[in-house]
Design a protein around this motif. Sequence first.
Motif, PDB file in Angstrom:
ATOM      1  N   GLY A  91       0.777  -1.234   0.000  1.00 59.22           N
ATOM      2  CA  GLY A  91       0.000   0.000   0.000  1.00 59.22           C
ATOM      3  C   GLY A  91       0.804   1.276   0.000  1.00 59.22           C
ATOM      4  N   LYS A  92       2.118   1.154  -0.160  1.00 62.11           N
ATOM      5  CA  LYS A  92       2.972   2.366  -0.113  1.00 62.11           C
ATOM      6  C   LYS A  92       2.563   3.373  -1.164  1.00 62.11           C
ATOM      7  CE  LYS A  92       7.292   1.652  -1.396  1.00 62.11           C
ATOM      8  NZ  LYS A  92       7.487   2.469  -2.588  1.00 62.11           N
ATOM      9  N   ASN A  93       2.340   2.898  -2.390  1.00 59.35           N
ATOM     10  CA  ASN A  93       1.961   3.817  -3.471  1.00 59.35           C
ATOM     11  C   ASN A  93       0.575   4.421  -3.224  1.00 59.35           C
ATOM     12  OD1 ASN A  93       4.351   3.383  -4.878  1.00 59.35           O
ATOM     13  ND2 ASN A  93       3.499   1.603  -5.969  1.00 59.35           N
ATOM     14  N   THR A  94      -0.377   3.563  -2.845  1.00 60.01           N
ATOM     15  CA  THR A  94      -1.750   4.059  -2.651  1.00 60.01           C
ATOM     16  C   THR A  94      -1.804   5.135  -1.577  1.00 60.01           C
ATOM     17  OG1 THR A  94      -2.660   1.903  -3.290  1.00 60.01           O
ATOM     18  CG2 THR A  94      -4.102   3.356  -2.016  1.00 60.01           C
ATOM     19  N   PHE A  95      -1.092   4.900  -0.457  1.00 60.19           N
ATOM     20  CA  PHE A  95      -1.110   5.879   0.645  1.00 60.19           C
ATOM     21  C   PHE A  95      -0.508   7.204   0.174  1.00 60.19           C
ATOM     22  CE2 PHE A  95      -1.809   6.859   4.989  1.00 60.19           C
ATOM     23  CZ  PHE A  95      -0.783   7.681   5.405  1.00 60.19           C
ATOM     24  N   ALA A 101     -10.793   7.416   9.749  1.00 54.79           N
ATOM     25  CA  ALA A 101     -10.750   6.434   8.649  1.00 54.79           C
ATOM     26  C   ALA A 101     -10.035   5.167   9.107  1.00 54.79           C
ATOM     27  CB  ALA A 101     -10.033   7.037   7.445  1.00 54.79           C
ATOM     28  N   LYS A 102      -8.968   5.342   9.892  1.00 49.21           N
ATOM     29  CA  LYS A 102      -8.198   4.182  10.393  1.00 49.21           C
ATOM     30  C   LYS A 102      -9.051   3.366  11.367  1.00 49.21           C
ATOM     31  CE  LYS A 102      -3.406   3.259  11.869  1.00 49.21           C
ATOM     32  NZ  LYS A 102      -3.581   2.283  12.967  1.00 49.21           N
ATOM     33  N   MET A 148     -13.785   0.513  -1.994  1.00 48.94           N
ATOM     34  CA  MET A 148     -13.797  -0.452  -0.887  1.00 48.94           C
ATOM     35  C   MET A 148     -13.709  -1.876  -1.436  1.00 48.94           C
ATOM     36  SD  MET A 148     -13.743  -0.905   2.331  1.00 48.94           S
ATOM     37  CE  MET A 148     -14.158   0.659   3.089  1.00 48.94           C
ATOM     38  N   LYS A 149     -14.444  -2.153  -2.519  1.00 44.06           N
ATOM     39  CA  LYS A 149     -14.389  -3.479  -3.152  1.00 44.06           C
ATOM     40  C   LYS A 149     -12.994  -3.738  -3.699  1.00 44.06           C
ATOM     41  CE  LYS A 149     -18.802  -4.996  -5.188  1.00 44.06           C
ATOM     42  NZ  LYS A 149     -19.865  -4.078  -4.790  1.00 44.06           N
ATOM     43  N   GLU A 150     -12.511  -2.812  -4.554  1.00 45.17           N
ATOM     44  CA  GLU A 150     -11.238  -3.027  -5.272  1.00 45.17           C
ATOM     45  C   GLU A 150     -10.082  -3.206  -4.294  1.00 45.17           C
ATOM     46  OE1 GLU A 150     -10.910   0.440  -7.789  1.00 45.17           O
ATOM     47  OE2 GLU A 150     -11.771  -0.597  -9.512  1.00 45.17           O
ATOM     48  N   MET A 151     -10.006  -2.334  -3.282  1.00 42.42           N
ATOM     49  CA  MET A 151      -8.832  -2.346  -2.411  1.00 42.42           C
ATOM     50  C   MET A 151      -8.910  -3.444  -1.347  1.00 42.42           C
ATOM     51  SD  MET A 151      -7.699   1.524  -1.572  1.00 42.42           S
ATOM     52  CE  MET A 151      -7.744   2.865  -2.779  1.00 42.42           C
ATOM     53  N   SER A 152     -10.143  -3.722  -0.825  1.00 40.59           N
ATOM     54  CA  SER A 152     -10.200  -4.586   0.377  1.00 40.59           C
ATOM     55  C   SER A 152     -11.022  -5.845   0.214  1.00 40.59           C
ATOM     56  CB  SER A 152     -10.780  -3.779   1.552  1.00 40.59           C
ATOM     57  OG  SER A 152     -12.182  -3.617   1.397  1.00 40.59           O
ATOM     58  N   TYR A 183      -7.207   1.608   4.667  1.00 44.94           N
ATOM     59  CA  TYR A 183      -6.973   0.993   5.982  1.00 44.94           C
ATOM     60  C   TYR A 183      -7.675  -0.358   6.099  1.00 44.94           C
ATOM     61  CZ  TYR A 183      -4.616   5.123   7.837  1.00 44.94           C
ATOM     62  OH  TYR A 183      -3.713   6.140   8.055  1.00 44.94           O
ATOM     63  N   ARG A 184      -8.857  -0.482   5.479  1.00 50.51           N
ATOM     64  CA  ARG A 184      -9.537  -1.787   5.520  1.00 50.51           C
ATOM     65  C   ARG A 184      -8.705  -2.835   4.762  1.00 50.51           C
ATOM     66  NH1 ARG A 184     -13.901  -4.975   7.191  1.00 50.51           N
ATOM     67  NH2 ARG A 184     -13.685  -3.435   8.836  1.00 50.51           N
ATOM     68  N   SER A 185      -8.164  -2.420   3.615  1.00 47.99           N
ATOM     69  CA  SER A 185      -7.337  -3.344   2.814  1.00 47.99           C
ATOM     70  C   SER A 185      -6.113  -3.800   3.611  1.00 47.99           C
ATOM     71  CB  SER A 185      -6.883  -2.640   1.531  1.00 47.99           C
ATOM     72  OG  SER A 185      -5.998  -3.448   0.786  1.00 47.99           O
ATOM     73  N   MET A 186      -5.434  -2.849   4.226  1.00 46.04           N
ATOM     74  CA  MET A 186      -4.229  -3.177   5.013  1.00 46.04           C
ATOM     75  C   MET A 186      -4.600  -4.067   6.184  1.00 46.04           C
ATOM     76  SD  MET A 186      -1.684  -1.742   3.466  1.00 46.04           S
ATOM     77  CE  MET A 186      -0.329  -1.497   4.634  1.00 46.04           C
ATOM     78  N   SER A 187      -5.756  -3.754   6.817  1.00 44.00           N
ATOM     79  CA  SER A 187      -6.202  -4.547   7.977  1.00 44.00           C
ATOM     80  C   SER A 187      -6.547  -5.979   7.559  1.00 44.00           C
ATOM     81  CB  SER A 187      -7.433  -3.865   8.596  1.00 44.00           C
ATOM     82  OG  SER A 187      -7.964  -4.643   9.620  1.00 44.00           O
ATOM     83  N   ASN A 188      -6.982  -6.133   6.306  1.00 39.26           N
ATOM     84  CA  ASN A 188      -7.304  -7.475   5.782  1.00 39.26           C
ATOM     85  C   ASN A 188      -6.066  -8.207   5.265  1.00 39.26           C
ATOM     86  OD1 ASN A 188      -9.982  -7.026   6.348  1.00 39.26           O
ATOM     87  ND2 ASN A 188     -10.636  -6.708   4.222  1.00 39.26           N
ATOM     88  N   GLY A 189      -4.894  -7.581   5.410  1.00 38.91           N
ATOM     89  CA  GLY A 189      -3.662  -8.238   4.988  1.00 38.91           C
ATOM     90  C   GLY A 189      -3.457  -8.225   3.489  1.00 38.91           C
ATOM     91  N   LEU A 190      -4.169  -7.312   2.804  1.00 37.76           N
ATOM     92  CA  LEU A 190      -4.070  -7.231   1.339  1.00 37.76           C
ATOM     93  C   LEU A 190      -3.127  -6.102   0.941  1.00 37.76           C
ATOM     94  CD1 LEU A 190      -7.918  -7.595   0.659  1.00 37.76           C
ATOM     95  CD2 LEU A 190      -6.154  -9.356   0.292  1.00 37.76           C
ATOM     96  N   ASN A 191      -2.891  -5.977  -0.368  1.00 40.23           N
ATOM     97  CA  ASN A 191      -2.047  -4.894  -0.868  1.00 40.23           C
ATOM     98  C   ASN A 191      -2.902  -3.969  -1.736  1.00 40.23           C
ATOM     99  OD1 ASN A 191      -0.245  -3.133  -1.900  1.00 40.23           O
ATOM    100  ND2 ASN A 191       1.018  -4.660  -2.966  1.00 40.23           N
TER     101      ASN A 191
END
Length: 351
Positions: free
Chosen positions: A5-9, A198-199, A229-233, A328-336
């Motif tokens: 998620g470095k780029n997205t953030f 948001a976090k 929300m769908k695409e990222m998480s 943050y939902r994506s990161m919390s779900n362990g996704l990129n």
Amino acid sequence: MDDRGKNTFQEINSQPEVWAEAINVYKAGSKVVGELWAENQPDQIIFIGCGSTYYLAKTASALFQYMTGVPAFAYPASELVLTPEVVIPDSRKVLLVAISRSGETTETSEAISLYQKRTAGKVVAITCDSQSTIAKQADVGLGLDTAKEKSIAQTRSFTSMLILAQSFGGDIASQELKDMEKLPIVAKRLLFEYRPLAKKFGESQQIKKFFFLGSGLLNGLANEAMLKMKEMSLSYSEAFHVLEFRHGPMSMIDESSLVVGFISDHATAQEAAVLKDMHNLGAKILSLSEAPIPELAPIAEGIVLNTGLPEWMRPVTYLPVLQLLAYYRSMSNGLNPDRPTNLDAVVKLTL
Ligand code: F1P
């Protein structure tokens, strides 16, 4: 070092600077766009895009008609390709506005070609690639190449293209655009002030379902927030017009639901009533509005935009914090979030 998620953030948080550039791009392009409008005097405008840029088209068409009174419609580009009779009216002078981050999406490019074969109408392209196929097909292009993301999901590209569309509509409606220059500061403040919120919601494992409710100028944005929300998480995520939600979809509400209300000025009371109803069914509530809504204070967390700007300039400000929510939902779900499952940055087809 976890660089998920470095780029997205970085892309989400670069929006204040990118918005300032987009405002300057419109200033530089406004003469040519204004001349095209004056020479052609369209009596109908069709906006097209795909995925995120279809939701941008929905937002732009609502804004355009609201501002200018000229009938404006939004379609997925594929609808123009597959059922042109439904999309292109034979009896009117039409302007086509094609919106595409990459400028290479097959459906959008094919739609332009077909439109140009069937009508004498002109084409304005709004893209993030001034050298792209679609930019070259158009009569006039508005674009900001530096807004294009390394990530697949659209964030700053979406909002910078929306700023171009908002500026176009405001300009044609002879509105003063100077106050648009306040938008980057608004984005900077919102991203700083509401990042913890948001976090909190993004990381809350109590929340399993997301519902984004928006009407009028804000329905396209509610859909874009749903898609982020769908695409990222890969979360359960839906979007509806606010009052429509009672007509069936609210059957899905339970204690694991977060309902995000895009609250407008003119329908605040009716829209807030829907959020109160959903709270009574057990949902958590997040509202976004220009000013605080006292009646929601006991039951909702509120994002107060406090832009001080006219309603037509505000739609773009609803998105940045909700992009962070999806991140943050994506990161919390362990996704990129930089690499959404199953997706590529551009959909190329043989139609
Ligand atoms: C359109 C699009 C995006 C989507 C994904 C695939 O691209 O559908 O909206 O998020 O990246 O492509 P474009 O025509 O706006 O470049």
